[in-house]
Design an enzyme around this catalytic site. Sequence first.
Site, PDB file in Angstrom:
ATOM      1  CB  CYS A 184      13.574  45.779  26.225  1.00  0.00           C
ATOM      2  SG  CYS A 184      14.857  46.382  25.110  1.00  0.00           S
ATOM      3  CD1 TRP A 185      10.033  47.089  20.049  1.00  0.00           C
ATOM      4  CD2 TRP A 185       8.762  45.349  20.579  1.00  0.00           C
ATOM      5  NE1 TRP A 185       9.283  46.779  18.950  1.00  0.00           N
ATOM      6  CE2 TRP A 185       8.490  45.709  19.248  1.00  0.00           C
ATOM      7  CE3 TRP A 185       8.077  44.262  21.139  1.00  0.00           C
ATOM      8  CZ2 TRP A 185       7.560  45.041  18.458  1.00  0.00           C
ATOM      9  CZ3 TRP A 185       7.152  43.590  20.341  1.00  0.00           C
ATOM     10  CH2 TRP A 185       6.901  43.976  19.029  1.00  0.00           C
TER      11      TRP A 185
END
Length: 371
Positions: free
Chosen positions: A104-105
């Site tokens: 994810c980020w």
Amino acid sequence: MRKEYWKRACENMRKGVATVAQLSGFDEIIDARSPAEFAEDRIPGAVNLPVLDDEQRIVVGTLYKQSAFEARRLGGALVAENIARHLQGHLKDKPKKWRPLVYCWRGGQRSGSFTTWLRMVGWDAHQLEGGYKAFRHHVISEIGHYASALRWRVVCGPTGSAKTRVLEALAHAGAQTLDLEDLAAHKGSVLGALPGRPQPAQKHFETLLWARMAALDPARPVHVEAESRRIGALFVPEPLILAMRRAPCIAIEASREARLEFLVHDYAYLGDDIARLRANIDRLAQLQSRKTIEHWHALAEARALPELFGEFIDLHYDPLYRRSQHGNYAGFGDAPQLETDDLSPAGIDALAQRILALDPARGGTGDPGVA
């Protein structure tokens, strides 16, 4: 130092965590971010299986500012629902030995929750340490490394010299090339926007560039077209543009007639899109007189492309080229001059062979006149 690195890597693997250096060791890479984040940039080859879609991410983020607990409760329900849909959809036929990497980020809760569920199912799933942010740092660092490590040969020439086609001919002949304009989906000039190919986001352009540079052999020269810092709306990374400007140059000196014929053929699609052509002309309003701009609009409306492009050559492209190449490329003054009055496909192939003749490592003579 190396022993400690591998010790840490082994510990991470046992914990279900992997680093950017281990990307190639997985069967599939899953981007758990929202579709908008994925569209801006992603790890090459990744599939987008978001645990929160764009709207859900906004709702949860807004709620978090009011109550972290309520945001996590709502987010947890949405994440579980989305993961369940992915398990019954994209992931339903994955074999037991399938080994995915999830990011994810920043390697936080979104990829962590997805990885946990996949490991509960029985797959050897791993979470990317540091997430996309770590990958992004890796891309920027590696572009700088490759920019200095690769042996650049810069192909120069005024607009209309078929430099991009020459690069294609060089690649077809087995030479190494880096086509920045193809990666940027733009021809670089004021007319350069490509029909049907929007430019990528800056981050994705850099990811594409990194992937291409990583595939090049540092022991062999890499031919690249002379560019300004900007290609359309995108910027060439600073380490690369500086390395190109220090590199040896090869100058294509095509006749005006050959260049004009090439431009008219290469940009023929603008004759069917006068609105776009007029918009391109308007971008030159600060560089040309009002009278000239109005005259060019009239030529565009009349679809008089040879006359219009001829004036572009004389009043815009060539004056700009004379200023920029001498001022920006240190090797331009000593560049071999490849004169030609033929930019047909056969003429372009001949130019490529003359460029290859400059490389003694390929058995060339070093004489740009040899075809």
